[in-house]
Write an enzyme that holds these catalytic residues in place. Structure first.
Site, PDB file in Angstrom:
ATOM      1  N   ALA A 134      35.825 -28.734   8.176  1.00 36.05           N
ATOM      2  CA  ALA A 134      35.700 -29.516   7.771  1.00 36.05           C
ATOM      3  C   ALA A 134      34.987 -31.046   9.164  1.00 36.05           C
ATOM      4  O   ALA A 134      34.293 -31.257   8.005  1.00 36.05           O
ATOM      5  CB  ALA A 134      37.300 -29.859   8.244  1.00 36.05           C
ATOM      6  N   ARG A 135      34.825 -31.213  10.365  1.00 40.73           N
ATOM      7  CA  ARG A 135      33.494 -32.124  10.669  1.00 40.73           C
ATOM      8  C   ARG A 135      32.692 -31.110  10.795  1.00 40.73           C
ATOM      9  O   ARG A 135      31.754 -32.180  10.225  1.00 40.73           O
ATOM     10  CB  ARG A 135      34.081 -31.858  12.254  1.00 40.73           C
ATOM     11  N   CYS A 169      36.353 -38.615  14.283  1.00 43.42           N
ATOM     12  CA  CYS A 169      36.986 -38.518  13.328  1.00 43.42           C
ATOM     13  C   CYS A 169      38.515 -39.008  12.562  1.00 43.42           C
ATOM     14  O   CYS A 169      38.796 -39.059  11.659  1.00 43.42           O
ATOM     15  CB  CYS A 169      35.774 -37.970  12.223  1.00 43.42           C
ATOM     16  N   TYR A 220      54.483 -28.953  10.460  1.00 45.01           N
ATOM     17  CA  TYR A 220      55.241 -28.999   9.212  1.00 45.01           C
ATOM     18  C   TYR A 220      55.905 -28.733   8.187  1.00 45.01           C
ATOM     19  O   TYR A 220      56.560 -27.397   9.128  1.00 45.01           O
ATOM     20  CB  TYR A 220      54.358 -29.610   8.255  1.00 45.01           C
TER      21      TYR A 220
HETATM   22 FE1  SF4 Z   1      31.921 -34.467  14.597  1.00 48.79          FE
HETATM   23 FE2  SF4 Z   1      31.979 -35.781  16.113  1.00 48.79          FE
HETATM   24 FE3  SF4 Z   1      31.076 -36.592  13.361  1.00 48.79          FE
HETATM   25 FE4  SF4 Z   1      33.852 -35.866  13.890  1.00 48.79          FE
HETATM   26  S1  SF4 Z   1      33.115 -37.943  14.548  1.00 48.79           S
HETATM   27  S2  SF4 Z   1      32.375 -35.027  12.246  1.00 48.79           S
HETATM   28  S3  SF4 Z   1      33.395 -34.567  15.278  1.00 48.79           S
HETATM   29  S4  SF4 Z   1      29.772 -35.719  15.152  1.00 48.79           S
END
Ligand code: SF4
Ligand code: ADP
Length: 700
Positions: free
Chosen positions: A324-325, A354, A180
């Site tokens: 985050a995850r 996600c 960015y």
């Molecule tokens: Fe983790 Fe998969 Fe959930 Fe994303 S979708 S937060 S990578 S478990």
């Protein structure tokens, strides 16, 4: 149970300029796919994490001006009074739980295409940002910023900061990462300027420094001012008086921001999938930052283990544990550590579904946490379910992701649940898939659920129990749920994408054959039009066992859909490391035992690939014989007192594991209740006030 004394350090407050984070759990900015169009969905999603103990909750990228427009991707904006109101829903919700709210003010520079505004993208020297993802490609090159543009962006940043304060944010970001605008000034390849903003590292850092300074001037008395910066590329460049330019940047900015939020440069390395990268993978790039600043440092690394988090702090790598995850997979991760319930953490599996939600432009979906994005829409809380008014006896057939999640949800509601599976272990498709290269962390889907189920007195688990209609009628439960999964087929499609029937034969295999231990012999062609991970990972698996494999697909790339999960470049690297030829844009026409005939998708030119076996990774269809058989015997079902027979997961509609878990959770919540007229509550943008919403005055 209280907090393990070893982990108490995680609950110490941390000062960030004029504000104080109540603990070290910091939900760094991450895309939610919700935007200002879904302000209540977003507020509840973020609030749930504050409720679960995250001390700081940030937005995703939030545009400061229409000249930073990432349409059609779901980005947030802070342009006017309506936007302020939309964000205020979130800050008020976060504050209710004693957490701080942060906003990632953002200008996309040359890496956005301004598809909605049609304004020329801005950049230091008119050099476009190149994309390999068709969704990010565009046909509008950026203009070189003149002095007026530079002062405009500084003005927008300051105005954005003031709007952020009015919206109630405690931490305001300057963003210089991930391609960015701020980042483009840092890299000499994008910054060819000959004025005071280009050339030496001191000059290249100047624009970012000014962004921080105007933000501090605007709101620095009330809000912490954070710098988010990507350091991967700069760390790889030798510095003049420091080991690298990344060191020089931190030294130059030293104590200018109140917080350093440090990260990698590209989505696949910043948010890498567990298939290719482990926990804490950023450390080699960001480990030096704390040695060059007195200000707190936050970084990420898909941290789910409290021991790893404590180690990062004790070793002086980070002050705040960024997530985050992990915060999506378990919004209550901090609370569980604080209460000594670490074994209940729903650990992120690193699948990046996600991320795919953002690329798809929809609210975040999570494989591990089916309630993510559903907190407001469906009223789902990750830790609470409604108790059933009258507990019933529910038989669930099939213990894959869907059956396990459904059993867990029904068990938590107080039903008496019997979960039966014909296999020798629970996990369904994952009992095989977890053994494939890089996928072991995915079994957390099974481990988390089985761990909880085994502790529930109202749940009985049975393995090696193949159930047919007779057994079900004998058991006579109140309700039956079929989670019997799906099977891979040998169906093929034409170049026009019309099904052309099955290609069967002794040496034609599907992933189910390989899961059952029936391995192809001799040179093998894997033909993949599923396009997600299975074709690529199975190819790796066969190659690792010494089978000579060629990978072919009608798509333009191997495992083409994994561009959505940041895995695609690494899939290609993995296949290349195994010396697997990748043949794209091909349909499979025939196989005679000696060779497969491929036909080019566009030219129909035929070619022969010598091979003794073919593995087709294509269409999956529900394994629904049991459902069909139950349908033919309605009288017996009724006589046994069975009130309903439902299908969930792949048995209903084959899909990614995330869909199976969501499907199992949904039925678990809704079983026995009246089905709502609409599947979810519909959110609306806030547009009911004049854009000149009054600003909150600055503190003296
Ligand atoms: Fe983790 Fe998969 Fe959930 Fe994303 S979708 S937060 S990578 S478990
Ligand atoms: P999902 O992803 O929808 O959960 P899976 O394919 O992962 O689906 O899991 C389905 C599970 O159902 C498998 O473990 C399989 O052994 C089990 N199963 C299928 N049919 C029966 C049956 N008739 N009786 C018991 N278990 C079954």
């Amino acid at each position: 149970m209280g907090c393990n004394p070893r982990y108490e350090v995680l609950f110490e407050p941390v000062r960030i300029g004029p504000v104080t984070a109540p603990n070290r759990f910091y939900q760094v900015p991450h895309a939610s796919g919700m935007t200002n169009a879904l302000p209540r969905v977003r507020a509840k999603f973020r609030e749930t994490k504050a409720e679960g103990g995250w001390g700081v909750i940030c937005t995703g990228a939030c545009s400061i001006d229409p000249s930073s427009d990432d349409a059609p991707l779901p980005y947030a904006t802070l342009w006017d009074g309506n936007d302020i109101r939309a964000h205020a829903l979130m800050t008020e919700a976060v504050h209710r739980h004693g957490s701080l709210a942060g906003v990632e003010l953002w200008h996309g520079g040359a890496s956005v295409m301004n598809r909605a505004s049609r304004l020329p993208p801005l950049s230091p020297s008119g050099i476009p940002w190149m994309a390999t993802h068709v969704g990010f490609m565009g046909n509008l090159r950026p203009k070189t910023m003149d002095r007026a543009d530079i002062s405009d962006v500084l003005k927008w940043q300051a105005e954005g900061a003031r709007k952020a304060r009015t919206a109630g944010f405690d931490i305001v970001y300057v963003y210089a990462g991930m391609g960015y605008l701020g980042y483009e000034f840092l890299l000499p390849e994008y910054n060819h300027r000959t004025d005071e903003y280009g050339g030496s590292i001191e000059n290249r850092v100047r624009f970012v420094r000014e962004l921080i300074e105007v933000t501090k001037d605007a709101v620095g008395k009330d809000c912490g001012v954070a710098l988010r910066v990507s350091l991967e590329e700069l760390r790889a460049r030798p510095g003049r008086n420091q080991p690298s330019e990344a060191h020089e940047l931190v030294e130059l900015l030293g104590d200018v921001p109140d917080l350093f939020d440090v990260k990698m440069d590209s989505s696949p390395t910043d948010c890498s999938a567990s298939r290719f990268t482990g926990e804490g993978s950023h450390e080699p790039v960001i480990d030096f930052v704390k040695s060059l600043t007195k200000k707190p440092v936050v970084g990420v690394g898909r941290f789910t283990s409290p021991d790893t988090m404590v180690s990062q702090i004790r070793r002086g790598v980070l002050d705040l544990i960024g997530g985050a995850r992990p915060s999506i997979a378990d919004p209550f991760l901090p609370a569980k550590i604080r209460e000594g319930r670490e074994d209940e953490i729903r650990e992120c599996i690193g699948c990046n579904i996600c991320i795919s939600s953002w690329h798809d432009g929809v609210p975040v979906r999570c494989t591990q946490n089916p309630t993510a994005g559903e907190e407001w829409r469906r009223g789902w809380h990750p830790e609470r379910v409604e108790r059933a008014a009258a507990p019933e006896r529910v038989l669930i057939v099939g213990g894959g992701p869907a059956g396990l999640e459904c059993a867990l949800t029904l068990g938590r509601r107080g039903h008496r649940v019997t979960l039966a599976d014909s296999g020798s272990a629970f996990g369904g498709r994952l009992t095989f898939e977890k053994t494939l290269p890089g996928l072991s962390a995915w079994n957390r889907v099974v481990d988390y659920r089985l761990g909880r189920l085994k502790a529930m007195p109202n749940v009985e688990l049975f393995l090696e129990s193949t159930l047919g209609v007779d057994e079900i009628v004998d058991l006579a439960p109140d309700r039956v749920v079929l989670a019997t999964g799906a099977r891979w087929t040998t169906m093929l499609y034409s170049a026009m994408e019309i099904p052309v029937g099955r290609l069967d034969g002794e040496k034609i295999f599907t992933p189910d054959d390989i899961a059952a231990g029936r391995l192809p012999e001799g040179p093998t062609l894997v033909f993949d039009f599923d396009n997600y991970y299975m074709g690529g990972v199975l190819t790796e698996h066969l190659a690792a066992q010494g089978v000579p494999v060629t990978y072919a697909t009608p798509a333009g790339q191997a495992s083409a859909w994994t561009i959505m999960t940041n895995e695609l470049p690494l899939v290609h690297r993995a296949l290349s490391r195994r010396n697997v030829p990748v043949v794209t844009l091909q349909t499979l026409k025939a196989f005679d035992g000696e060779a497969a005939t491929l036909s080019h998708l566009f030219t129909s030119e035929e070619s022969r690939v010598p091979c003794r076996s073919v593995v087709i990774v294509g269409l999956r269809l529900p394994r629904d014989e049991l459902f069909q058989a139950l349908e033919t015997r309605p009288e017996e079902i009724a006589a046994a007192g069975i009130r309903s027979v439902d299908r969930i997961g792949d048995a209903l509609a084959p899909g990614a594991i995330a869909h199976a878990v969501h499907s199992g959770h949904k039925l678990g919540r809704e079983l026995g209740l009246a089905v709502p007229a609409r599947p979810y509550r519909r959110d609306m943008p806030i547009v009911d006030i004049a854009p000149d919403f009054p600003m909150r005055p600055a503190a003296e």
